[in-house]
Write an enzyme that holds these catalytic residues in place. Structure first.
Site, short mmCIF file in Angstrom:
data_model
loop_
_atom_site.label_atom_id
_atom_site.label_comp_id
_atom_site.label_asym_id
_atom_site.label_seq_id
_atom_site.Cartn_x
_atom_site.Cartn_y
_atom_site.Cartn_z
CG ASP A 8 -2.03 0.93 1.46
OD1 ASP A 8 -1.62 2.77 0.77
OD2 ASP A 8 -2.69 1.08 2.61
CE1 TYR A 49 -6.76 10.61 -10.81
CE2 TYR A 49 -7.00 12.46 -12.36
CZ TYR A 49 -6.15 11.11 -12.21
OH TYR A 49 -5.86 10.05 -12.94
CE LYS A 52 -3.07 11.27 -10.89
NZ LYS A 52 -2.11 10.13 -10.32
N PRO A 55 -1.67 11.27 -18.83
CG PRO A 55 -2.21 8.88 -18.61
CD PRO A 55 -2.07 10.14 -18.16
N1 LIG Z 1 -7.03 5.53 -17.13
C1 LIG Z 1 -6.77 6.72 -16.94
O1 LIG Z 1 -7.60 7.34 -18.29
C2 LIG Z 1 -6.02 7.34 -16.23
C3 LIG Z 1 -6.01 8.23 -17.20
C4 LIG Z 1 -4.92 9.90 -16.73
C5 LIG Z 1 -4.76 9.09 -15.63
N2 LIG Z 1 -3.95 8.44 -15.29
C6 LIG Z 1 -3.60 7.40 -14.02
O2 LIG Z 1 -2.92 6.80 -14.71
C7 LIG Z 1 -2.49 5.56 -13.10
C8 LIG Z 1 -3.16 4.17 -13.43
O3 LIG Z 1 -4.69 4.13 -13.65
P1 LIG Z 1 -5.54 3.27 -13.86
O4 LIG Z 1 -7.05 4.00 -15.17
O5 LIG Z 1 -4.47 1.55 -14.93
O6 LIG Z 1 -6.34 2.88 -13.04
P2 LIG Z 1 -6.65 1.08 -12.34
O7 LIG Z 1 -7.92 1.21 -10.98
O8 LIG Z 1 -7.17 0.35 -13.40
O9 LIG Z 1 -5.44 1.19 -11.88
C9 LIG Z 1 -4.86 1.25 -10.18
C10 LIG Z 1 -3.88 0.75 -9.53
O10 LIG Z 1 -3.64 0.72 -8.60
C11 LIG Z 1 -3.36 -0.26 -7.33
N3 LIG Z 1 -3.42 0.58 -6.45
C12 LIG Z 1 -4.66 1.25 -5.58
N4 LIG Z 1 -3.94 1.79 -4.56
C13 LIG Z 1 -2.67 1.05 -3.92
C14 LIG Z 1 -2.04 2.04 -2.70
N5 LIG Z 1 -2.79 2.56 -2.39
N6 LIG Z 1 -0.75 1.34 -2.88
C15 LIG Z 1 -0.76 0.27 -3.93
N7 LIG Z 1 -1.23 -0.06 -4.96
C16 LIG Z 1 -2.62 0.84 -4.90
C17 LIG Z 1 -5.44 -1.02 -7.76
O11 LIG Z 1 -4.94 -1.96 -6.95
C18 LIG Z 1 -4.97 -1.28 -9.26
O12 LIG Z 1 -3.98 -2.08 -9.33
C19 LIG Z 1 -2.95 6.74 -12.22
O13 LIG Z 1 -2.10 7.08 -11.28
C20 LIG Z 1 -4.09 7.32 -12.86
O14 LIG Z 1 -4.21 8.38 -12.19
C21 LIG Z 1 -5.31 7.50 -15.73
#
Ligand SMILES: NC(=O)c1ccc[n+]([C@@H]2O[C@H](COP(=O)([O-])OP(=O)(O)OC[C@H]3O[C@@H](n4cnc5c(N)ncnc54)[C@H](O)[C@@H]3O)[C@@H](O)[C@H]2O)c1
Length: 255
Positions: free
Chosen positions: A62, A154, A158, A184
């Site tokens: 975590d 959020y 960021k 992204p």
């Molecule tokens: N998907 C999008 O549209 C998008 C856009 C911009 C930025 N992001 C960023 O990209 C990153 C990944 O996003 P995603 O869409 O793959 O999300 P996702 O929810 O599919 O994956 C996030 C992962 O982080 C893990 N996680 C959550 N809290 C945690 C903690 N306290 N410790 C360890 N692991 C933890 C979850 O278990 C999960 O496996 C994030 O930082 C998100 O903010 C995503």
């Protein structure tokens, strides 16, 4: 794939799912030994990497908990002796109108998305400094550069990640460590399911069409787009790039 990360140890937080999984599979396919650090089981990512002949291990962590990050540090050093590449990808993507965000909600988002980046980075920078080589890539978001709804905590987290990326790059560049961020566009993953709540008048497909309509490149963002950007940023080819936030978002935000 060219083995351009051969011999490197890469920790990817949040690699059990979504974009982090794509990051892990990509770096492993190019020769890195990957640590899948997540609160969830990373078995699916591990199987995908091993099926393709790559090397990885899972570690429950975590990122918002200092003790858990300390255990990750000890575990990775016991297994591999070091961390060369740190990808701070773990994150929560909430969806709450501002007036319904409790202070506990706010603290949780900041804890995972920003405190987590601080904790892991502080744990692994000293080893990178000793070896005079390191790559840190933080996941930001293009929401920082455009109008959003229901994402104030959020976007604040960021923005903090982008500020931290800039500031830290100035302190560690002299030690051969680069620090960059990837921002992204909306990319379909398990993490984006809840965003639908903010756009109740649209179906999921309409929401993604709306997002694509804002891009210069009119197709949906996919995790592999971001993994390709990551692979470049952690390579030798990117040795002179630091402190940057790369908007890998199809041309929505021109940063
Ligand atoms: N998907 C999008 O549209 C998008 C856009 C911009 C930025 N992001 C960023 O990209 C990153 C990944 O996003 P995603 O869409 O793959 O999300 P996702 O929810 O599919 O994956 C996030 C992962 O982080 C893990 N996680 C959550 N809290 C945690 C903690 N306290 N410790 C360890 N692991 C933890 C979850 O278990 C999960 O496996 C994030 O930082 C998100 O903010 C995503």
């Amino acid at each position: 794939m060219e083995q351009r990360h051969a011999g490197k140890v890469a920790i990817i937080t949040g690699a059990a799912s979504g974009i982090g999984q794509a990051h892990a599979v990509r770096l492993a396919s190019e020769g890195a030994a990957v640590v899948i650090a997540d609160v969830q089981s990373g078995e699916e990512t591990l199987h995908r990497i091993e099926a393709a002949g790559g090397s990885a291990m899972t570690f429950r962590c975590d990122v918002a908990d200092p003790d858990s990050v300390a255990q990750l540090g000890a575990g990775v050093e016991a297994a591999f002796g070091r961390c060369d590449i740190l990808v701070n990808n773990a994150g929560l993507i909430p969806s709450q109108p501002f007036e319904r965000i409790s202070f506990a909600d706010w603290r949780r988002i900041i804890a995972v998305n920003l405190d987590g980046v601080f904790l892991t980075t502080q744990r692994f920078v000293p080893g990178m400094r000793e070896r005079s080589w390191g790559r840190i890539v933080n996941m930001a978001s293009n929401t920082f550069g455009q109008k959003t709804i229901g994402l104030s905590h959020y976007v604040a987290s960021k923005g903090g990640v982008i500020g931290f990326t800039r500031a830290l790059s100035g302190e560690v560049g002299q030690h051969g460590i680069t620090v960059n961020a990837i921002a992204p566009a909306m990319t379909r993953t398990p993490g984006t399911e809840a965003l639908q709540d903010n756009y109740a008048d649209m179906t999921q497909d309409e929401l993604y069409k709306f997002v694509v309509g804002k891009q210069s490149i009119p197709r949906p963002s996919v995790p592999a787009d971001l993994a390709a950007t990551l692979s470049f940023l952690v390579s030798e080819d990117a040795a002179f790039i630091t402190g940057q936030t790369i908007y890998a978002d199809g041309g929505v935000v021109r940063g």
